[in-house]
Design a protein around this motif. Structure first.
Motif: not given
Length: 263
Positions: A48-56
């Motif tokens: 969580n907080g790794a930046g996955k949804t930000t990337f999408v």
């Protein structure tokens, strides 16, 4: 699902180069190079907080980013989100996005109308009966929901609701499908049924898929390739088999090496 069941990638797909997202002085994604080809399901995992949804969000145009985004060989990083969608970049969302009081068919039709939900509602109350759009019928057949057209979305099982969301993303042109936490709320059997359906769609000539999920059994069993994010940086790119025991992946996310339980 064994690796030899997975399809051979085709040309085209999604490619990001040097994709970077900054929020003031904070770097949420840093120089991410990632590729998803048609015929592939590619996993993007991390804490969580790794930046996955930000990337999408960056890939789909909802968050400003540096670097390049290419779809089917065409740069789309200067396009607004709706134009990227028209080029064939489709996504589902973590939160439920269906209209429970509308039928399955109406939920998918929303994605085909310029006016979206408002147009569909006006059609309903204006008593205008539209002929079934063949694109809608094809999308529902693709996800295995042919025959469910007139059921209310709220009356479906959660796994079926997820598939309606996929059908809505697939309707019309779809070159690349981004699935953001599609297995959230599903039990293990529902999760694997969903994975099998996605594998069938891709192997039958469907688009490439970028899958973000915390269900490691799902990701490592269905994906052809896996990328791992930590603190906004890629720390691994390789096969699921390699990810299971990679020291950096184990330390950052898995905790312990995962055995391959495929038959």
């Amino acid at each position: 699902m064994s690796t030899d069941q997975k399809s051979t990638p085709r040309s085209g797909g999604l490619r990001t180069t040097g994709l970077t997202v900054r929020y003031g002085g904070n770097v949420a994604n840093e120089n991410i190079d990632l590729e998803v080809l048609p015929g592939q399901i590619v996993g993007l995992i991390g804490p969580n907080g790794a930046g996955k949804t930000t990337f999408v969000d960056a890939v789909t145009g909802f968050t400003p980013a540096e670097g390049t985004v290419e779809l089917a060989g065409e740069r789309i990083d200067a396009m607004r989100p709706h134009l990227r969608r028209r080029r064939g970049l489709s996504r589902t969302w973590q939160a439920g996005e269906l209209f429970g009081n509308l039928t399955v068919e109406q939920n998918v039709v929303v994605a085909t109308r310029p006016g979206g939900l408002g147009t569909v509602v006006r059609d309903l109350f204006g008593r205008r009966r539209q002929e079934t759009d063949p694109r809608v019928a094809k999308a529902l057949q693709t996800v295995g929901l042919a025959g469910f057209e007139q059921k209310l979305a709220r009356d479906l099982a959660l796994g079926q609701q997820k598939l309606v969301g996929v059908a809505r993303a697939l309707v019309g042109r779809c070159e690349l499908l981004l699935l953001d936490e599609p297995a959230a709320g599903l039990d293990s059997s529902e999760s694997m049924e969903f994975a099998d359906r996605m594998r069938t769609i891709v192997d039958d000539g469907g688009p490439g898929v970028l899958l973000i999920d915390h269900d490691m059994s799902l990701v490592l069993s269905v994906c052809d390739r896996v990328y791992v994010l930590e603190f906004g940086k890629l720390i691994f790119a390789g096969t699921p088999e390699e990810a299971r025991t990679d020291p950096a992946v184990v330390a950052a996310y898995l905790g312990v090496p995962m055995e391959n339980t495929d038959a």
